[in-house]
Scaffold this motif. Structure first.
Motif, PDB file in Angstrom:
ATOM      1  N   GLY A  24       0.892  -1.140  -0.086  1.00 48.02           N
ATOM      2  CA  GLY A  24      -0.025  -0.137  -0.072  1.00 48.02           C
ATOM      3  C   GLY A  24       0.814   1.321  -0.107  1.00 48.02           C
ATOM      4  O   GLY A  24       2.129   1.067  -0.041  1.00 48.02           O
ATOM      5  N   ARG A  25       0.370   2.316   0.051  1.00 47.74           N
ATOM      6  CA  ARG A  25       1.043   3.442   0.023  1.00 47.74           C
ATOM      7  C   ARG A  25       0.431   4.679   0.904  1.00 47.74           C
ATOM      8  O   ARG A  25      -0.616   4.632   1.448  1.00 47.74           O
ATOM      9  N   VAL A  26       1.496   5.646   1.336  1.00 50.50           N
ATOM     10  CA  VAL A  26       0.901   7.076   1.756  1.00 50.50           C
ATOM     11  C   VAL A  26       1.233   7.978   0.601  1.00 50.50           C
ATOM     12  O   VAL A  26       2.331   7.816   0.016  1.00 50.50           O
ATOM     13  N   GLY A  31       0.985  15.994  -2.672  1.00 52.35           N
ATOM     14  CA  GLY A  31       0.708  15.980  -4.185  1.00 52.35           C
ATOM     15  C   GLY A  31      -0.660  15.339  -4.356  1.00 52.35           C
ATOM     16  O   GLY A  31      -0.713  14.120  -4.960  1.00 52.35           O
ATOM     17  N   GLU A  32      -1.829  15.988  -3.771  1.00 53.93           N
ATOM     18  CA  GLU A  32      -2.976  15.007  -3.674  1.00 53.93           C
ATOM     19  C   GLU A  32      -3.958  15.793  -4.908  1.00 53.93           C
ATOM     20  O   GLU A  32      -3.961  16.986  -5.036  1.00 53.93           O
ATOM     21  N   HIS A  33      -4.646  14.630  -5.428  1.00 49.90           N
ATOM     22  CA  HIS A  33      -5.529  15.250  -6.560  1.00 49.90           C
ATOM     23  C   HIS A  33      -4.771  15.945  -7.726  1.00 49.90           C
ATOM     24  O   HIS A  33      -5.494  16.879  -8.373  1.00 49.90           O
ATOM     25  N   THR A  34      -3.600  15.853  -7.835  1.00 54.72           N
ATOM     26  CA  THR A  34      -2.886  16.361  -8.810  1.00 54.72           C
ATOM     27  C   THR A  34      -2.660  15.431  -9.959  1.00 54.72           C
ATOM     28  O   THR A  34      -2.304  15.752 -11.076  1.00 54.72           O
ATOM     29  N   ASP A  35      -2.658  14.052  -9.711  1.00 53.07           N
ATOM     30  CA  ASP A  35      -2.055  13.091 -10.557  1.00 53.07           C
ATOM     31  C   ASP A  35      -3.271  12.847 -11.996  1.00 53.07           C
ATOM     32  O   ASP A  35      -2.730  13.150 -13.102  1.00 53.07           O
ATOM     33  N   TYR A  36      -4.245  13.316 -11.783  1.00 45.14           N
ATOM     34  CA  TYR A  36      -5.303  13.215 -12.995  1.00 45.14           C
ATOM     35  C   TYR A  36      -5.217  14.587 -13.518  1.00 45.14           C
ATOM     36  O   TYR A  36      -6.078  14.810 -14.466  1.00 45.14           O
ATOM     37  N   ASN A  37      -4.435  15.744 -13.218  1.00 43.84           N
ATOM     38  CA  ASN A  37      -4.258  16.780 -13.765  1.00 43.84           C
ATOM     39  C   ASN A  37      -2.726  16.790 -14.384  1.00 43.84           C
ATOM     40  O   ASN A  37      -2.418  18.073 -14.729  1.00 43.84           O
ATOM     41  N   ASN A  69     -12.578   5.592 -11.438  1.00 44.22           N
ATOM     42  CA  ASN A  69     -11.522   6.358 -12.199  1.00 44.22           C
ATOM     43  C   ASN A  69     -10.560   7.232 -11.756  1.00 44.22           C
ATOM     44  O   ASN A  69     -10.400   8.315 -11.863  1.00 44.22           O
ATOM     45  N   CYS A  70      -9.589   6.321 -11.053  1.00 46.58           N
ATOM     46  CA  CYS A  70      -8.385   6.662 -10.471  1.00 46.58           C
ATOM     47  C   CYS A  70      -7.339   7.174 -11.278  1.00 46.58           C
ATOM     48  O   CYS A  70      -7.396   7.086 -12.430  1.00 46.58           O
ATOM     49  N   GLY A  71      -6.420   8.209 -10.838  1.00 47.34           N
ATOM     50  CA  GLY A  71      -5.127   8.211 -11.547  1.00 47.34           C
ATOM     51  C   GLY A  71      -4.210   7.248 -11.619  1.00 47.34           C
ATOM     52  O   GLY A  71      -4.562   6.064 -11.181  1.00 47.34           O
ATOM     53  N   ILE A  72      -2.698   7.623 -11.672  1.00 53.34           N
ATOM     54  CA  ILE A  72      -1.889   6.499 -11.857  1.00 53.34           C
ATOM     55  C   ILE A  72      -0.951   6.547 -10.575  1.00 53.34           C
ATOM     56  O   ILE A  72      -0.462   5.459 -10.452  1.00 53.34           O
ATOM     57  N   MET A  73      -1.119   7.451  -9.682  1.00 54.37           N
ATOM     58  CA  MET A  73      -0.347   7.400  -8.533  1.00 54.37           C
ATOM     59  C   MET A  73      -0.196   5.963  -7.827  1.00 54.37           C
ATOM     60  O   MET A  73       0.992   5.809  -7.672  1.00 54.37           O
ATOM     61  N   ASP A  74      -1.473   5.611  -7.415  1.00 50.94           N
ATOM     62  CA  ASP A  74      -1.204   4.556  -6.496  1.00 50.94           C
ATOM     63  C   ASP A  74      -0.531   3.077  -7.251  1.00 50.94           C
ATOM     64  O   ASP A  74       0.231   2.518  -6.423  1.00 50.94           O
ATOM     65  N   GLN A  75      -1.095   2.985  -8.173  1.00 48.28           N
ATOM     66  CA  GLN A  75      -0.387   1.697  -8.962  1.00 48.28           C
ATOM     67  C   GLN A  75       1.225   2.101  -9.174  1.00 48.28           C
ATOM     68  O   GLN A  75       1.893   0.960  -9.027  1.00 48.28           O
ATOM     69  N   ALA A  83     -17.888  11.813  -5.467  1.00 44.10           N
ATOM     70  CA  ALA A  83     -17.209  13.001  -4.906  1.00 44.10           C
ATOM     71  C   ALA A  83     -15.887  13.278  -5.983  1.00 44.10           C
ATOM     72  O   ALA A  83     -15.544  14.167  -6.460  1.00 44.10           O
ATOM     73  N   TYR A  84     -15.285  12.055  -5.993  1.00 42.51           N
ATOM     74  CA  TYR A  84     -13.984  12.015  -6.747  1.00 42.51           C
ATOM     75  C   TYR A  84     -14.168  12.374  -8.345  1.00 42.51           C
ATOM     76  O   TYR A  84     -13.446  13.164  -8.911  1.00 42.51           O
ATOM     77  N   ASN A  85     -15.292  11.500  -8.690  1.00 41.09           N
ATOM     78  CA  ASN A  85     -15.476  11.920 -10.258  1.00 41.09           C
ATOM     79  C   ASN A  85     -15.550  13.380 -10.374  1.00 41.09           C
ATOM     80  O   ASN A  85     -15.466  14.174 -11.390  1.00 41.09           O
ATOM     81  N   THR A 112      -4.321  12.115   3.769  1.00 40.43           N
ATOM     82  CA  THR A 112      -3.606  11.518   2.591  1.00 40.43           C
ATOM     83  C   THR A 112      -4.492  10.573   1.754  1.00 40.43           C
ATOM     84  O   THR A 112      -5.525  10.224   2.312  1.00 40.43           O
ATOM     85  N   GLY A 113      -4.394  10.846   0.435  1.00 37.33           N
ATOM     86  CA  GLY A 113      -5.536  10.034  -0.298  1.00 37.33           C
ATOM     87  C   GLY A 113      -6.523  10.758  -0.874  1.00 37.33           C
ATOM     88  O   GLY A 113      -6.594  12.076  -0.801  1.00 37.33           O
ATOM     89  N   ALA A 114      -7.489  10.237  -1.313  1.00 37.32           N
ATOM     90  CA  ALA A 114      -8.598  10.874  -2.094  1.00 37.32           C
ATOM     91  C   ALA A 114      -9.316  11.724  -0.838  1.00 37.32           C
ATOM     92  O   ALA A 114      -9.962  12.853  -1.302  1.00 37.32           O
ATOM     93  N   GLY A 115      -9.447  11.308   0.373  1.00 39.60           N
ATOM     94  CA  GLY A 115     -10.303  12.244   1.401  1.00 39.60           C
ATOM     95  C   GLY A 115     -11.547  11.636   1.892  1.00 39.60           C
ATOM     96  O   GLY A 115     -11.813  10.713   1.520  1.00 39.60           O
TER      97      GLY A 115
HETATM   98  C1  GLA Z   1      -6.968   8.164  -5.203  1.00 45.40           C
HETATM   99  C2  GLA Z   1      -6.643   7.771  -6.587  1.00 45.40           C
HETATM  100  C3  GLA Z   1      -5.134   8.367  -6.830  1.00 45.40           C
HETATM  101  C4  GLA Z   1      -5.297  10.045  -6.620  1.00 45.40           C
HETATM  102  C5  GLA Z   1      -5.577  10.242  -5.180  1.00 45.40           C
HETATM  103  C6  GLA Z   1      -5.956  11.678  -4.635  1.00 45.40           C
HETATM  104  O1  GLA Z   1      -5.999   7.574  -4.085  1.00 45.40           O
HETATM  105  O2  GLA Z   1      -6.618   6.393  -6.554  1.00 45.40           O
HETATM  106  O3  GLA Z   1      -5.009   8.294  -8.201  1.00 45.40           O
HETATM  107  O4  GLA Z   1      -6.053  10.747  -7.473  1.00 45.40           O
HETATM  108  O5  GLA Z   1      -6.793   9.618  -4.843  1.00 45.40           O
HETATM  109  O6  GLA Z   1      -4.425  12.410  -4.899  1.00 45.40           O
END
Ligand code: GLA
Length: 388
Positions: free
Chosen positions: A30-32, A36-42, A174-180, A227-229, A336-339
């Motif tokens: 897993g990760r913390v 840089g939150e909610h920036t990956d999909y931007n 519809n997540c971004g790429i950060m977590d993977q 809310a994320y979408n 940390t994370g989506a919130g």
């Molecule tokens: C979730 C998503 C990530 C990222 C964060 C917010 O963890 O899976 O891609 O957008 O939220 O930073």
């Protein structure tokens, strides 16, 4: 969670079930996210770190194209036919933990990989829904398991993209790429600055005199996905309005100039992304020089921006962050994370970590009545096959 040591638990359960030891053991963390939150999909910058909590799979190759798996955490069995997953695609997706495995298998096959079946046991200690990326860890552990039995080479970035595809197209998040990316390519002792536009990771050594404390509020929010979408769509709409492909391209000055054309919500969303990108790039450089005080200030500012401008914090997260900041030895704290629930993190003086974790939780418990948990994290390596 079924066992304090999930690595041991998956091996033991495997041997009990199949009467033989597993031939492979894989782990994906897993990760913390430090900042840089909610920036990956931007297309912006993130600075996550892989943690000691992980998903483990013990397995052995099987004849044919069937995957059979027992989940220790859900005490459930699952099975799927690779050929059927390949031909039906996401149209046949259902709900539940097995879909992450099926979706990852589908993404791998759709990218041209030839997969072999296997039998295994999965289990982990990444709390589910806590914002520590248990889903990405499961996807990357699955990819790693297939890589082992099917003889695929491990290209972390390619595998991360396939995990994201599984989550987007198969699971429907519809997540971004950060977590993977961090689960696939973290480095022990380091955080990872990632430019989400070119996906070139830069590993940043974590200071040894500071500890990272994960503070789980014990709250989970069901509405995170919608809310994320909504946030994603708002960001995209502002980018289009400003004539750029992603908010990453907008500078602070350009945003001030454009402010009068934007409504209040659009401006606040964009301001979070623009300032968070600046903070994240600065954070990587101050962390590298061991400037934990400045790093803490940036984390504090990130939390305020997420709370006021991006509006993804919650009362529980705010209370935890406030409680952490009150403690001696705390450099900074943020969600940390989506919130909307899940975990906060605090960067703290290593000598104060234990007492800070205890006292932060006590303050939070007193104020909210919720039951928190805290753990002190070290940065671990990304997904790997483990020998032994
Ligand atoms: C979730 C998503 C990530 C990222 C964060 C917010 O963890 O899976 O891609 O957008 O939220 O930073």
């Amino acid at each position: 969670m079924s066992d304090a040591d999930p690595r041991h638990a998956v091996k033991t359960a495997f041997t009990e079930r199949y009467g033989t030891a597993p031939t492979h053991l894989v782990r994906a963390p897993g990760r913390v996210n430090l900042i840089g939150e909610h920036t990956d999909y931007n297309d912006g910058f993130v600075l996550p770190m892989a943690i000691g909590r992980a998903v483990w799979i013990a397995l052995k190759p099987a004849e044919g194209a069937i995957v059979r798996i027992h989940s220790n955490d859900f005490d459930a069995d699952g099975e799927f036919d690779l050929e059927q997953v390949r031909t039906s695609g996401p149209a046949s997706a259902g709900e539940g933990w097995l879909e992450y495995l099926k979706g990852t298998a589908w993404a791998l096959m759709d990218a041209g990989h030839k997969l072999r079946g296997w039998e295994g046991v999965v289990g982990g200690d990444v709390p589910i829904g806590a914002g520590l990326s248990s889903s990405a860890a499961l996807e990357m552990a699955t990819a790693r398991a297939f890589a082992e039995v099917s003889g695929l080479s491990w290209d972390p970035t390619a595998m991360a993209k396939l995990g994201q595809r599984a989550e987007n197209a198969w699971v429907g998040v519809n997540c971004g790429i950060m977590d993977q990316m961090i689960s696939a390519s973290g480095r022990a002792g380091h955080a990872m600055l990632l430019d989400c536009r070119n996906l070139a990771p830069e590993h940043v050594r974590m200071p040894t005199d500071a500890s990272l404390v994960v503070l789980d509020t014990g709250t989970r929010r069901g509405l995170v996905d919608s809310a994320y979408n909504e946030r994603r769509n708002q960001c995209q709409a502002v980018a289009e309005h400003l004539g750029v492909t992603a908010l990453r391209e907008v500078t602070a000055t350009a945003l001030i100039v454009a402010a009068s054309q934007l409504d209040g919500t659009a401006l606040r969303r964009a301001r979070h992304v623009v300032t968070e990108n600046q903070r994240t790039v600065e954070a990587a450089s101050v962390l590298a020089t061991g400037n934990t005080r400045r790093m803490g200030e940036l984390m504090d500012a990130s939390h305020i921006s997420l709370r006021e401008d991006f509006e993804v914090s919650s009362d529980a997260l705010d209370s935890m962050v406030t409680s952490a900041r009150r403690q001696p030895g705390c450099f900074g704290a943020r969600m940390t994370g989506a919130g909307f629930g899940g975990c906060a993190i605090a960067l703290v003086d290593a000598d104060a970590a234990e007492s800070l974790a205890r006292d932060t939780c006590a303050g939070y418990r007193h104020e909210t009545g919720n039951e928190p948990t805290a753990y002190i994290c070290v940065a671990t390596a990304g997904a790997a096959a483990v020998t032994d």
